[in-house]
Design a protein around this motif. Structure first.
Motif, PDB file in Angstrom:
ATOM      1  N   THR A   7       0.851  -1.108  -0.163  1.00 23.81           N
ATOM      2  CA  THR A   7       0.108   0.010  -0.142  1.00 23.81           C
ATOM      3  C   THR A   7       0.831   1.313  -0.128  1.00 23.81           C
ATOM      4  O   THR A   7       1.954   1.233   0.456  1.00 23.81           O
ATOM      5  CB  THR A   7      -1.085   0.036   1.214  1.00 23.81           C
ATOM      6  OG1 THR A   7      -0.075   0.305   2.461  1.00 23.81           O
ATOM      7  CG2 THR A   7      -1.510  -1.271   1.423  1.00 23.81           C
ATOM      8  N   GLY A   8       0.490   2.257  -0.696  1.00 21.94           N
ATOM      9  CA  GLY A   8       1.356   3.459  -0.950  1.00 21.94           C
ATOM     10  C   GLY A   8       2.612   3.334  -1.586  1.00 21.94           C
ATOM     11  O   GLY A   8       3.569   3.899  -1.699  1.00 21.94           O
ATOM     12  N   GLY A   9       2.444   2.269  -2.593  1.00 20.95           N
ATOM     13  CA  GLY A   9       3.549   1.923  -3.294  1.00 20.95           C
ATOM     14  C   GLY A   9       3.908   2.838  -4.562  1.00 20.95           C
ATOM     15  O   GLY A   9       4.719   2.492  -5.370  1.00 20.95           O
ATOM     16  N   ALA A  10       2.971   3.812  -4.618  1.00 22.14           N
ATOM     17  CA  ALA A  10       3.309   4.637  -5.930  1.00 22.14           C
ATOM     18  C   ALA A  10       4.038   6.085  -5.225  1.00 22.14           C
ATOM     19  O   ALA A  10       4.303   6.974  -5.865  1.00 22.14           O
ATOM     20  CB  ALA A  10       1.896   5.247  -6.514  1.00 22.14           C
ATOM     21  N   GLY A  11       4.338   5.834  -4.052  1.00 18.69           N
ATOM     22  CA  GLY A  11       5.116   7.148  -3.229  1.00 18.69           C
ATOM     23  C   GLY A  11       6.469   6.914  -3.380  1.00 18.69           C
ATOM     24  O   GLY A  11       6.994   5.816  -4.049  1.00 18.69           O
ATOM     25  N   TYR A  12       7.034   7.761  -2.653  1.00 22.73           N
ATOM     26  CA  TYR A  12       8.617   7.828  -2.663  1.00 22.73           C
ATOM     27  C   TYR A  12       9.233   6.658  -2.162  1.00 22.73           C
ATOM     28  O   TYR A  12       9.909   5.779  -2.870  1.00 22.73           O
ATOM     29  CB  TYR A  12       8.921   9.063  -1.789  1.00 22.73           C
ATOM     30  CG  TYR A  12      10.364   9.009  -1.303  1.00 22.73           C
ATOM     31  CD1 TYR A  12      11.574   9.022  -2.402  1.00 22.73           C
ATOM     32  CD2 TYR A  12      10.809   9.371   0.139  1.00 22.73           C
ATOM     33  CE1 TYR A  12      12.691   9.037  -1.951  1.00 22.73           C
ATOM     34  CE2 TYR A  12      12.196   9.574   0.104  1.00 22.73           C
ATOM     35  CZ  TYR A  12      13.284   9.345  -0.584  1.00 22.73           C
ATOM     36  OH  TYR A  12      14.530   9.465  -0.286  1.00 22.73           O
ATOM     37  N   SER A  35      -3.311   9.961  -4.253  1.00 24.81           N
ATOM     38  CA  SER A  35      -3.458  11.370  -3.796  1.00 24.81           C
ATOM     39  C   SER A  35      -2.271  12.080  -3.509  1.00 24.81           C
ATOM     40  O   SER A  35      -2.085  13.308  -3.597  1.00 24.81           O
ATOM     41  CB  SER A  35      -4.289  11.172  -2.514  1.00 24.81           C
ATOM     42  OG  SER A  35      -3.499  10.465  -1.615  1.00 24.81           O
ATOM     43  N   ARG A  36      -1.078  11.381  -3.273  1.00 28.53           N
ATOM     44  CA  ARG A  36       0.293  11.853  -3.255  1.00 28.53           C
ATOM     45  C   ARG A  36       1.176  11.033  -4.120  1.00 28.53           C
ATOM     46  O   ARG A  36       2.346  11.517  -3.717  1.00 28.53           O
ATOM     47  CB  ARG A  36       0.514  12.073  -1.733  1.00 28.53           C
ATOM     48  CG  ARG A  36      -0.484  12.258  -0.487  1.00 28.53           C
ATOM     49  CD  ARG A  36      -0.395  14.087  -0.314  1.00 28.53           C
ATOM     50  NE  ARG A  36      -1.638  14.538  -0.026  1.00 28.53           N
ATOM     51  CZ  ARG A  36      -1.714  15.210   1.269  1.00 28.53           C
ATOM     52  NH1 ARG A  36      -0.781  15.081   1.974  1.00 28.53           N
ATOM     53  NH2 ARG A  36      -2.895  15.489   1.598  1.00 28.53           N
ATOM     54  N   GLY A  37       0.933  10.170  -4.641  1.00 23.67           N
ATOM     55  CA  GLY A  37       1.911   9.359  -5.331  1.00 23.67           C
ATOM     56  C   GLY A  37       1.883   9.655  -6.781  1.00 23.67           C
ATOM     57  O   GLY A  37       1.171  10.440  -7.372  1.00 23.67           O
TER      58      GLY A  37
HETATM   59  N1  LIG Z   1       9.591  10.091   4.082  1.00 23.93           N
HETATM   60  C1  LIG Z   1      10.165   9.858   5.209  1.00 23.93           C
HETATM   61  O1  LIG Z   1      11.218  10.415   5.784  1.00 23.93           O
HETATM   62  C2  LIG Z   1       9.356   9.187   6.312  1.00 23.93           C
HETATM   63  C3  LIG Z   1       9.781   9.109   7.553  1.00 23.93           C
HETATM   64  C4  LIG Z   1       9.174   8.194   8.558  1.00 23.93           C
HETATM   65  C5  LIG Z   1       7.959   7.491   8.036  1.00 23.93           C
HETATM   66  N2  LIG Z   1       7.276   7.494   6.968  1.00 23.93           N
HETATM   67  C6  LIG Z   1       6.248   7.113   6.375  1.00 23.93           C
HETATM   68  O2  LIG Z   1       6.655   6.333   5.181  1.00 23.93           O
HETATM   69  C7  LIG Z   1       5.302   6.123   4.339  1.00 23.93           C
HETATM   70  C8  LIG Z   1       5.845   6.504   3.039  1.00 23.93           C
HETATM   71  O3  LIG Z   1       6.547   7.697   2.935  1.00 23.93           O
HETATM   72  P1  LIG Z   1       6.742   8.603   1.612  1.00 23.93           P
HETATM   73  O4  LIG Z   1       7.755   9.918   2.051  1.00 23.93           O
HETATM   74  O5  LIG Z   1       7.035   7.608   0.709  1.00 23.93           O
HETATM   75  O6  LIG Z   1       5.467   9.331   1.512  1.00 23.93           O
HETATM   76  P2  LIG Z   1       4.359   9.401   0.163  1.00 23.93           P
HETATM   77  O7  LIG Z   1       3.461  10.571   0.390  1.00 23.93           O
HETATM   78  O8  LIG Z   1       5.699   9.569  -0.979  1.00 23.93           O
HETATM   79  O9  LIG Z   1       3.899   7.994  -0.135  1.00 23.93           O
HETATM   80  C9  LIG Z   1       2.518   7.624   0.449  1.00 23.93           C
HETATM   81  C10 LIG Z   1       1.798   7.118  -0.572  1.00 23.93           C
HETATM   82  O10 LIG Z   1       0.511   6.792   0.135  1.00 23.93           O
HETATM   83  C11 LIG Z   1      -0.442   7.010  -0.937  1.00 23.93           C
HETATM   84  N3  LIG Z   1      -1.855   7.089  -0.004  1.00 23.93           N
HETATM   85  C12 LIG Z   1      -2.080   8.045   0.876  1.00 23.93           C
HETATM   86  N4  LIG Z   1      -3.310   8.057   1.410  1.00 23.93           N
HETATM   87  C13 LIG Z   1      -3.839   6.880   0.760  1.00 23.93           C
HETATM   88  C14 LIG Z   1      -5.037   6.315   0.967  1.00 23.93           C
HETATM   89  N5  LIG Z   1      -5.923   6.908   1.399  1.00 23.93           N
HETATM   90  N6  LIG Z   1      -5.201   4.912   0.050  1.00 23.93           N
HETATM   91  C15 LIG Z   1      -4.211   4.636  -0.734  1.00 23.93           C
HETATM   92  N7  LIG Z   1      -2.999   5.063  -0.820  1.00 23.93           N
HETATM   93  C16 LIG Z   1      -2.819   6.237  -0.116  1.00 23.93           C
HETATM   94  C17 LIG Z   1      -0.136   8.303  -1.538  1.00 23.93           C
HETATM   95  O11 LIG Z   1      -0.512   8.511  -2.694  1.00 23.93           O
HETATM   96  C18 LIG Z   1       1.389   7.954  -1.592  1.00 23.93           C
HETATM   97  O12 LIG Z   1       1.590   7.268  -2.891  1.00 23.93           O
HETATM   98  C19 LIG Z   1       4.433   6.965   5.026  1.00 23.93           C
HETATM   99  O13 LIG Z   1       3.438   6.111   5.843  1.00 23.93           O
HETATM  100  C20 LIG Z   1       5.180   7.627   5.980  1.00 23.93           C
HETATM  101  O14 LIG Z   1       4.233   8.097   7.197  1.00 23.93           O
HETATM  102  C21 LIG Z   1       8.146   8.574   5.845  1.00 23.93           C
END
Ligand SMILES: NC(=O)c1ccc[n+]([C@@H]2O[C@H](COP(=O)([O-])OP(=O)(O)OC[C@H]3O[C@@H](n4cnc5c(N)ncnc54)[C@H](O)[C@@H]3O)[C@@H](O)[C@H]2O)c1
Length: 325
Positions: A7-12, A35-37
């Motif tokens: 889940t969230g695999g389109a994110g960073y 929404s954020r990916g």
């Molecule tokens: N980036 C960091 O330094 C960091 C540090 C600690 C924890 N985290 C955690 O790591 C995870 C990923 O972080 P990231 O930086 O890749 O963020 P990101 O925003 O790039 O990735 C999060 C992804 O979740 C998706 N998403 C959000 N709400 C959703 C929903 N309701 N249903 C389905 N998909 C949904 C977004 O579209 C996005 O692709 C998060 O849980 C964040 O809290 C990140």
């Protein structure tokens, strides 16, 4: 070979994990509502566009496909947004996680790797931060992550769901092949902000606080390369698939870098000087957040290999120029 819902695999971070899973011979399936990916970050495995708040969708995903485990990253992750709109954060991060866990229990999928955060610790009075440090979050974002961790412990007791709760410190860097990297809107992370200044955009760079009790007066954080994070997820997944016990682990290097040191690394790697302005400290920004990551090494045999600061900045810079050049 394991089939893993990401889940969230389109994110960073999630996209780097999907890439690493695929490279290791596993089958990632990405669930993300975008929404954020970014759709172009989903290049390894199938994609389902959908929301973790959608219980019907979750039920049908687990009914129609058989998963060995789940890596759950989908969440909202801006501290200031969580203060302004806590309802949204509890809805997505906590209710979304509850829906996912309930669907996993229903489908008898019992291996979960969860993206937690050092935000669960709040402002610890001792450094480096060990996993036994009391969890006292200081903002709604941190509370949602801690609530999810607590939920996972209760689901373990009642339903046998095993979890690896990975508390990331500061994720940084990018895929060395330059295919994926950091692209948040708005961007709040230090390194991409500095890289934008190196490109001549958003100048000067604001340093918030130069009177902290650190070696140069600027705030200190623990930066971990996103590739090292991805490797830790694969190690945690193997641990669970092999029948290992639930655990909570810090993912950091144990070596902090100050804002000033990161700025200097950006100047060194990019060859551009970074104009800066000193601003007052921001409320709620602790002086130092550095992990004691010994437990992750001991439990998973995991060691960060790419988290030297110049290596992180070089990979991030290559990606940044390609994406935003
Ligand atoms: N980036 C960091 O330094 C960091 C540090 C600690 C924890 N985290 C955690 O790591 C995870 C990923 O972080 P990231 O930086 O890749 O963020 P990101 O925003 O790039 O990735 C999060 C992804 O979740 C998706 N998403 C959000 N709400 C959703 C929903 N309701 N249903 C389905 N998909 C949904 C977004 O579209 C996005 O692709 C998060 O849980 C964040 O809290 C990140």
């Amino acid at each position: 070979m394991a089939k893993i819902l990401v889940t969230g695999g389109a994110g960073y971070i999630g996209s780097h994990i999907a890439k690493a899973l695929y490279a290791a011979g596993h089958e990632p399936v990405v669930l993300d509502n975008l929404s954020r990916g970014h759709r172009d970050f989903v290049r390894w495995g199938a994609f389902i566009q959908g929301d973790v708040r959608d219980t019907q969708l979750l039920g049908s995903i687990f009914e129609t496909q058989s998963f060995d485990g789940v890596i759950h990253l989908a969440a909202l992750a801006y501290v200031s947004e969580s203060v302004a709109d806590p309802d949204l954060y509890y809805e997505v991060n906590v209710c979304g996680t509850r829906n996912l866990l309930a669907a996993m229990v229903q489908a008898k999928v019992s291996n979960l790797v969860f993206s937690s955060s050092c935000a669960v610790y709040g402002e610890p009075d001792r450094l480096p931060i060990v996993e036994e440090t009391p969890c006292n979050p200081i903002n709604p974002y941190g509370f949602t992550k801690w609530a999810c961790e607590r939920m996972m412990m209760d689901f373990q007791t009642a339903y046998g769901l095993r979890s690896a709760r990975l508390r990331y410190f500061n994720a940084a860097g990018a895929d060395p092949a330059g295919q994926i990297g950091e692209d948040h809107d708005p961007e709040t992370h230090l390194i991409p902000l500095l890289l934008a200044v190196a490109q001549g955009k958003k100048t000067p760079f604001s340093i918030y606080g130069r009177d902290y009790p650190t070696r140069d007066g600027t705030a200190e954080r623990d930066y971990i390369h996103v590739e090292d994070l991805a490797a830790a997820h694969l190690a945690a997944l193997s641990h669970l698939l092999d029948g290992g016990a639930s655990l909570a682990l810090n993912l950091g290097t144990g070596q902090g870098a100050t804002v000033w040191e990161v700025l200097q690394a950006v100047e060194r790697v990019t060859g551009h000087s970074i104009p800066y302005a000193i601003q007052p400290r921001r409320k709620g920004d602790p002086a130092q957040l550095v992990a004691d990551a010994a437990k992750a090494y001991a439990e998973l045999g995991w060691n960060p290999k790419h988290s030297d600061l110049d290596h992180i900045v070089a990979d991030a810079w290559r990606w940044h120029q390609k994406r935003f050049g």
